[in-house]
Motif scaffolding. Structure first.
Motif, PDB file in Angstrom:
ATOM      1  N   PHE A 106       0.817  -1.145  -0.047  1.00 52.25           N
ATOM      2  CA  PHE A 106       0.067   0.005   0.023  1.00 52.25           C
ATOM      3  C   PHE A 106       0.880   1.302   0.082  1.00 52.25           C
ATOM      4  O   PHE A 106       0.691   2.091  -0.710  1.00 52.25           O
ATOM      5  CB  PHE A 106      -1.055  -0.081   1.253  1.00 52.25           C
ATOM      6  CG  PHE A 106      -1.918   1.191   1.298  1.00 52.25           C
ATOM      7  CD1 PHE A 106      -2.728   1.396   0.150  1.00 52.25           C
ATOM      8  CD2 PHE A 106      -2.023   2.109   2.301  1.00 52.25           C
ATOM      9  CE1 PHE A 106      -3.552   2.309   0.241  1.00 52.25           C
ATOM     10  CE2 PHE A 106      -2.723   3.272   2.300  1.00 52.25           C
ATOM     11  CZ  PHE A 106      -3.625   3.405   1.170  1.00 52.25           C
ATOM     12  N   PRO A 107       1.799   1.384   0.807  1.00 52.45           N
ATOM     13  CA  PRO A 107       2.778   2.815   0.603  1.00 52.45           C
ATOM     14  C   PRO A 107       3.073   3.013  -0.893  1.00 52.45           C
ATOM     15  O   PRO A 107       3.089   4.177  -1.007  1.00 52.45           O
ATOM     16  CB  PRO A 107       4.068   2.339   1.573  1.00 52.45           C
ATOM     17  CG  PRO A 107       3.539   1.240   2.660  1.00 52.45           C
ATOM     18  CD  PRO A 107       2.598   0.520   1.732  1.00 52.45           C
ATOM     19  N   PRO A 176      11.442   4.394 -13.486  1.00 51.62           N
ATOM     20  CA  PRO A 176      10.607   4.541 -12.544  1.00 51.62           C
ATOM     21  C   PRO A 176      10.702   3.449 -11.397  1.00 51.62           C
ATOM     22  O   PRO A 176      10.713   2.096 -11.996  1.00 51.62           O
ATOM     23  CB  PRO A 176       9.253   4.881 -13.134  1.00 51.62           C
ATOM     24  CG  PRO A 176       9.473   5.151 -14.400  1.00 51.62           C
ATOM     25  CD  PRO A 176      10.693   4.551 -14.953  1.00 51.62           C
ATOM     26  N   LYS A 177      10.973   3.721 -10.121  1.00 45.51           N
ATOM     27  CA  LYS A 177      10.941   2.725  -9.135  1.00 45.51           C
ATOM     28  C   LYS A 177      10.383   3.189  -7.793  1.00 45.51           C
ATOM     29  O   LYS A 177      10.435   4.613  -7.728  1.00 45.51           O
ATOM     30  CB  LYS A 177      12.477   2.405  -8.759  1.00 45.51           C
ATOM     31  CG  LYS A 177      13.437   3.377  -8.582  1.00 45.51           C
ATOM     32  CD  LYS A 177      14.817   3.009  -8.523  1.00 45.51           C
ATOM     33  CE  LYS A 177      15.590   4.238  -8.131  1.00 45.51           C
ATOM     34  NZ  LYS A 177      17.070   3.730  -8.121  1.00 45.51           N
ATOM     35  N   TYR A 178      10.232   2.554  -6.693  1.00 46.38           N
ATOM     36  CA  TYR A 178       9.785   3.221  -5.488  1.00 46.38           C
ATOM     37  C   TYR A 178      10.711   3.123  -4.604  1.00 46.38           C
ATOM     38  O   TYR A 178      11.313   2.022  -4.344  1.00 46.38           O
ATOM     39  CB  TYR A 178       8.401   2.246  -5.303  1.00 46.38           C
ATOM     40  CG  TYR A 178       8.116   2.659  -3.808  1.00 46.38           C
ATOM     41  CD1 TYR A 178       7.362   3.884  -3.520  1.00 46.38           C
ATOM     42  CD2 TYR A 178       8.182   1.846  -2.647  1.00 46.38           C
ATOM     43  CE1 TYR A 178       6.966   4.235  -2.123  1.00 46.38           C
ATOM     44  CE2 TYR A 178       7.727   2.079  -1.455  1.00 46.38           C
ATOM     45  CZ  TYR A 178       7.176   3.339  -1.122  1.00 46.38           C
ATOM     46  OH  TYR A 178       6.800   3.661   0.144  1.00 46.38           O
ATOM     47  N   PHE A 272       4.488   0.700 -15.424  1.00 48.65           N
ATOM     48  CA  PHE A 272       5.828   1.166 -15.050  1.00 48.65           C
ATOM     49  C   PHE A 272       6.562   0.246 -14.156  1.00 48.65           C
ATOM     50  O   PHE A 272       7.335   0.419 -13.594  1.00 48.65           O
ATOM     51  CB  PHE A 272       5.658   2.395 -14.272  1.00 48.65           C
ATOM     52  CG  PHE A 272       5.229   3.724 -15.113  1.00 48.65           C
ATOM     53  CD1 PHE A 272       6.201   4.278 -16.000  1.00 48.65           C
ATOM     54  CD2 PHE A 272       4.211   4.055 -15.103  1.00 48.65           C
ATOM     55  CE1 PHE A 272       5.531   5.238 -16.843  1.00 48.65           C
ATOM     56  CE2 PHE A 272       3.493   5.196 -15.860  1.00 48.65           C
ATOM     57  CZ  PHE A 272       4.667   5.555 -16.692  1.00 48.65           C
ATOM     58  N   SER A 273       6.026  -1.105 -14.174  1.00 51.08           N
ATOM     59  CA  SER A 273       6.358  -2.186 -13.384  1.00 51.08           C
ATOM     60  C   SER A 273       6.771  -1.981 -11.823  1.00 51.08           C
ATOM     61  O   SER A 273       7.682  -2.029 -11.283  1.00 51.08           O
ATOM     62  CB  SER A 273       7.945  -2.679 -13.883  1.00 51.08           C
ATOM     63  OG  SER A 273       7.717  -2.919 -15.237  1.00 51.08           O
ATOM     64  N   LEU A 274       5.723  -1.188 -11.139  1.00 55.17           N
ATOM     65  CA  LEU A 274       5.563  -0.589  -9.722  1.00 55.17           C
ATOM     66  C   LEU A 274       4.692  -1.964  -9.119  1.00 55.17           C
ATOM     67  O   LEU A 274       3.557  -2.339  -9.483  1.00 55.17           O
ATOM     68  CB  LEU A 274       5.052   0.613  -9.579  1.00 55.17           C
ATOM     69  CG  LEU A 274       5.776   1.602 -10.482  1.00 55.17           C
ATOM     70  CD1 LEU A 274       5.206   2.842 -10.224  1.00 55.17           C
ATOM     71  CD2 LEU A 274       7.474   1.855  -9.584  1.00 55.17           C
ATOM     72  N   ALA A 275       5.246  -2.393  -7.994  1.00 53.91           N
ATOM     73  CA  ALA A 275       4.465  -3.478  -7.382  1.00 53.91           C
ATOM     74  C   ALA A 275       3.678  -2.894  -6.037  1.00 53.91           C
ATOM     75  O   ALA A 275       4.050  -2.879  -5.003  1.00 53.91           O
ATOM     76  CB  ALA A 275       5.745  -4.397  -6.526  1.00 53.91           C
ATOM     77  N   GLY A 276       2.548  -2.224  -6.559  1.00 52.64           N
ATOM     78  CA  GLY A 276       1.769  -1.811  -5.573  1.00 52.64           C
ATOM     79  C   GLY A 276       0.478  -2.714  -5.603  1.00 52.64           C
ATOM     80  O   GLY A 276       0.387  -3.902  -5.939  1.00 52.64           O
TER      81      GLY A 276
END
Length: 325
Positions: A106-107, A176-178, A272-276
């Motif tokens: 979730f963050p 893009p990455k988190y 964007f291959s973001l694991a949310g």
């Protein structure tokens, strides 16, 4: 206000119960055995029967649903371990607990949604207000035309183009990455800047048109024309009277969008291959992972319903003419 909140909360619980039942029973309409996810490659009938018994899949579907709903509030015991409330079970695919997995994802979704909301509110409302203030001029026609073009675009089309131009071909920006904001604020900002901008492109168009139309309507109201007749400046009338009156439809749209974004910006995270949360929902559907899918669905639906209630309660504070009944 208290009666209103209690009534809306009870209605929200009924909606969530209906969503949970519909999703749960629809899952079992799919011609696929979820035990195969946990069985691995070397499956035998005895292994599958054991997994059915351990997961409770050997019971009738209504009984399984009842145990699932009770487990959310009271917890459950599984073969892989105890699950304390709120218990959404364990993933069929990798035996990970559902609720901690959602909280871990979730963050990222919260960061993505928060940044995108700031960008499209500033740009969308700003351009919409400017277009309404300069109605009929070149500025109005320009922003109206641009918003019309942007409203026809989709993230799965704009996202890869932006990545190709800024990341892959010219190396102007990083992939893009988190990065958690608590660890590296600059890395958090730079890693999500492209998704924020792409996400805002889609939403900005709607807010530009909404802000423009509502502001124009408010400028025609009697109290606004009366304020002008008293000699008040156009800028003061614009921000003091017209702007506040135009907020209700904008807040309505914003409440729905915030709930949707926090529930999981699926396409944006996938592009964007973001694991949310959104990516988790997509993976759960592809793997027919019922516990994870149910957890994400209920979590997303709860956020959407919650922000609808907040928006309805905010009406009375935005416009004194509105009364909650």
């Amino acid at each position: 206000m208290l009666r209103f909140l209690v009534r809306r909360t009870l209605g929200a619980l009924v909606i969530l119960l209906f969503i949970s039942a519909f999703t749960y029973f629809l899952f079992f309409a799919i011609p696929h055995d979820p035990a195969l996810l946990s069985c691995g490659k070397n499956c035998t009938p005895d292994n599958i029967a054991l997994i059915h018994r351990n997961l409770g899949l050997d019971e009738p579907i209504p009984v399984q649903y009842f145990h699932y709903m009770v487990g959310i509030f009271a917890g459950r015991h599984f073969s892989v371990g105890d699950c304390s409330a709120p218990c959404f079970g364990y993933s069929f695919a990798n035996s990970d607990p559902v609720w901690p997995t959602i909280l871990n994802r979730f963050p990222l979704t919260l960061s993505l949604a928060a940044g995108g909301i700031v960008v499209f509110l500033l740009v969308g409302l700003g351009t919409g207000m400017l277009a309404a203030w300069r109605r009929g001029t070149f500025i109005d026609k320009f922003f109206s035309s641009v918003s019309l073009v942007l409203s026809s675009m989709q993230i799965y089309f704009v996202g890869p183009i932006v990545l190709a131009l800024l990341v892959y071909n010219n190396q102007l920006m990083d992939q893009p990455k988190y990065v958690p904001i608590s660890e590296d604020p600059i890395g958090w900002f730079s890693g999500l800047l492209i998704p924020w901008c792409v996400l805002s492109i889609i939403f900005t168009a709607g807010y530009t048109r909404m802000a423009r139309s509502t502001m124009i309507d408010q400028l025609q109201e009697e109290h606004v024309r009366t304020a002008r007749a008293k000699g008040m400046s156009s800028r003061y009338v614009f921000f003091r009277y017209a702007w506040r009156g135009s907020l209700i439809p904008i807040v309505t749209m914003l409440g729905l969008d915030i709930g949707t974004l926090l529930g999981g910006a699926m396409i944006t995270e996938f592009v964007f291959s973001l694991a949310g949360i959104g990516r988790l929902a997509v993976d759960s559907v592809l793997r027919t992972d019922l516990p994870m899918l149910m957890g994400v669905m209920l979590f997303s639906a709860a956020l959407i319903v919650l922000f609808n209630i907040i928006v309805d309660a905010a009406y009375a504070f935005i416009d004194p003419r509105v009364r909650l009944s």
